[in-house]
Design a protein around this motif. Structure first.
Motif, mmCIF file in Angstrom:
data_model
loop_
_atom_site.group_PDB
_atom_site.id
_atom_site.type_symbol
_atom_site.label_atom_id
_atom_site.label_comp_id
_atom_site.label_asym_id
_atom_site.label_seq_id
_atom_site.Cartn_x
_atom_site.Cartn_y
_atom_site.Cartn_z
ATOM 1 N N GLN A 126 18.853 -113.982 -12.206
ATOM 2 C CA GLN A 126 17.620 -114.134 -12.957
ATOM 3 C C GLN A 126 16.793 -112.871 -12.826
ATOM 4 O O GLN A 126 17.034 -112.029 -11.973
ATOM 5 N N TYR A 318 12.900 -113.008 -5.797
ATOM 6 C CA TYR A 318 13.456 -114.013 -6.699
ATOM 7 C C TYR A 318 13.042 -115.401 -6.201
ATOM 8 O O TYR A 318 13.664 -115.970 -5.309
ATOM 9 N N ARG A 320 12.513 -118.335 -8.083
ATOM 10 C CA ARG A 320 13.006 -119.535 -8.749
ATOM 11 C C ARG A 320 14.479 -119.775 -8.438
ATOM 12 O O ARG A 320 15.225 -118.851 -8.142
ATOM 13 N N HIS A 321 14.870 -121.028 -8.559
ATOM 14 C CA HIS A 321 16.278 -121.375 -8.509
ATOM 15 C C HIS A 321 16.842 -121.402 -9.924
ATOM 16 O O HIS A 321 16.104 -121.476 -10.906
ATOM 17 N N GLU A 322 18.153 -121.372 -9.996
ATOM 18 C CA GLU A 322 18.834 -121.280 -11.283
ATOM 19 C C GLU A 322 19.745 -122.482 -11.495
ATOM 20 O O GLU A 322 20.238 -123.096 -10.539
ATOM 21 N N PRO A 325 24.731 -121.881 -16.046
ATOM 22 C CA PRO A 325 24.488 -121.516 -17.447
ATOM 23 C C PRO A 325 25.578 -121.955 -18.407
ATOM 24 O O PRO A 325 25.323 -122.167 -19.593
ATOM 25 N N PRO A 332 25.160 -118.783 -10.721
ATOM 26 C CA PRO A 332 24.175 -117.747 -10.377
ATOM 27 C C PRO A 332 23.916 -117.750 -8.876
ATOM 28 O O PRO A 332 23.946 -118.799 -8.221
ATOM 29 N N MET A 335 21.325 -120.145 -7.677
ATOM 30 C CA MET A 335 21.564 -121.588 -7.762
ATOM 31 C C MET A 335 21.746 -122.124 -6.352
ATOM 32 O O MET A 335 22.325 -121.445 -5.487
ATOM 33 N N THR A 353 13.600 -127.704 -11.911
ATOM 34 C CA THR A 353 14.344 -126.490 -12.255
ATOM 35 C C THR A 353 15.579 -126.783 -13.081
ATOM 36 O O THR A 353 15.880 -126.063 -14.032
#
Length: 371
Positions: A126, A318, A320-322, A325, A332, A335, A353
């Motif tokens: 991300q 970074y 945020r978590h992912e 996709p 990611p 994640m 999320t």
């Protein structure tokens, strides 16, 4: 004398050009010569114009102006730029624009500063990270407030395996050793220490030095964060003057629960930017370090690399978590692969999320796996 003059006249008449009779109307007169008063023929043009061939013998208007010669004279007086514009017209103005566009494309191709590259080439990361923002929120542990969460989620439970220290002393010692700067660090060079909680037995996985070496070598790998030229890392130890940017701390599960939270009862690791009020600390759960995680299918070495890269990713910005996709893609790095690589499962403990769908990724320990 008269016979001689007659022979001269015949000789001149024979030498007379035949084209005179064809091209122009002429008359012949005789002038007295220097020898003996004889007469020499002289040609006179009744039109009183010089005899010359036309440029275009078939042209109707034989008396047109010689504009081509005038243009050549004017052309010779122009500068090289004027001649260039006269020759190529509108193309002379388009050529510089094409040259500039070509140079820009070549520069972007060589330096890679053009359009963002696809995820498969750059790695599932991300962006952009958040630099220089002070925070106190713990990042990485399962979020609070999920009263309906099932702690027996199959992929989130701790696998069976070797022994680990249940509780340590809640203090840490720095593992001696330092490294040179690794990476370009065009935005920031992060300093870090490697620490082990007092009371944690590390002999089964190479001792304190084995843990520290794994951390340093992972962060120095080209597939890790230094693939991005913004980042650089430098390991420091107790001789370093000043506070490091963060501390990578191997810690017992009970200490991690205190430093990360334990509202959802799964063994986790996390990043606490303000532990004990001011210490940015990356908590590495020894239970996970020893036993790994179900989504990594028993590959403990890859899981350890993931733990370091994921939690350090929080430390460098970074937050945020992912989510996964694309079905079958590499997960990611941000994640929460400790708990699951499936969006359906991940949405159960992180609904803000991840949205539940059928996408499931493959485990991946690197920010830039195809570097």
């Amino acid at each position: 004398m008269r016979a001689t003059d007659g022979r001269r006249a015949d000789l001149v008449a024979r030498r007379k050009p035949k084209c005179l009779a064809l091209c122009h109307s002429v008359s012949v007169t005789y002038d007295s010569g220097r020898r003996g008063g004889g007469r020499v023929p002289a040609l006179r043009n009744e039109w009183r114009e010089p005899l010359r061939a036309q440029r275009d013998p078939l042209a109707v208007d034989s008396g047109r102006a010689r504009s081509n010669r005038d243009r050549r004279r004017q052309y010779r007086k122009q500068t090289w730029l004027g001649r260039f514009v006269s020759t190529y017209g509108w193309r002379a103005y388009a050529l510089p624009v094409l040259v500039v566009l070509t140079a820009v494309v070549l520069y972007q191709t060589i330096t890679g500063t053009g359009a963002p590259q696809p995820v498969d080439e750059e790695g599932p990361v991300q962006g952009p990270p958040t630099f220089g923002v002070a925070g106190t929120a713990i990042i990485g542990a399962p979020p609070k407030g999920l009263t309906q969460f099932d702690a027996n989620l199959p992929t989130g439970i701790l696998p069976d395996g070797g022994p680990y220290t249940e509780a340590g002393a809640k203090t840490w010692h720095i593992v001696p050793g330092s490294t040179e700067k690794v990476g370009e660090g065009t935005v920031k060079t992060f300093t870090y220490t490697v620490e082990v909680e007092d009371g944690v037995d590390t002999t089964t996985f190479g001792g304190d030095d084995g843990f520290a070496r794994m951390v340093s070598e992972t962060l120095a790998n080209p597939k890790s964060w230094t693939h991005n030229p913004q980042f650089a890392f430098q390991r420091v130890d107790g001789t370093y003057q000043g506070q490091p940017d963060f501390r990578v701390s191997l810690s017992s599960p009970l200490t991690v629960r205190e430093g990360c939270g334990y509202d959802i009862q799964l063994e986790a690791s996390c990043y606490n930017p303000a532990y004990l009020g001011s210490e940015p600390r990356v908590f590495i759960n020894e239970a996970r370090w020893v036993r790994g995680a179900v989504p990594f299918q028993g590959d403990v070495g890859s899981y350890r690399q993931y733990l370091i890269n994921h939690e350090v990713g929080h430390a460098i910005g970074y937050q945020r978590h992912e989510a996964c996709p694309e079905n079958g893609a590499l997960a990611p790095i941000m994640m929460q692969q400790t708990f699951s690589t499936s969006n359906k499962d991940a949405a159960r403990f992180d609904p803000e999320t991840v949205k539940p769908d059928s996408k499931t990724c493959r485990f991946n320990p690197w920010p830039y796996p195809i570097a």
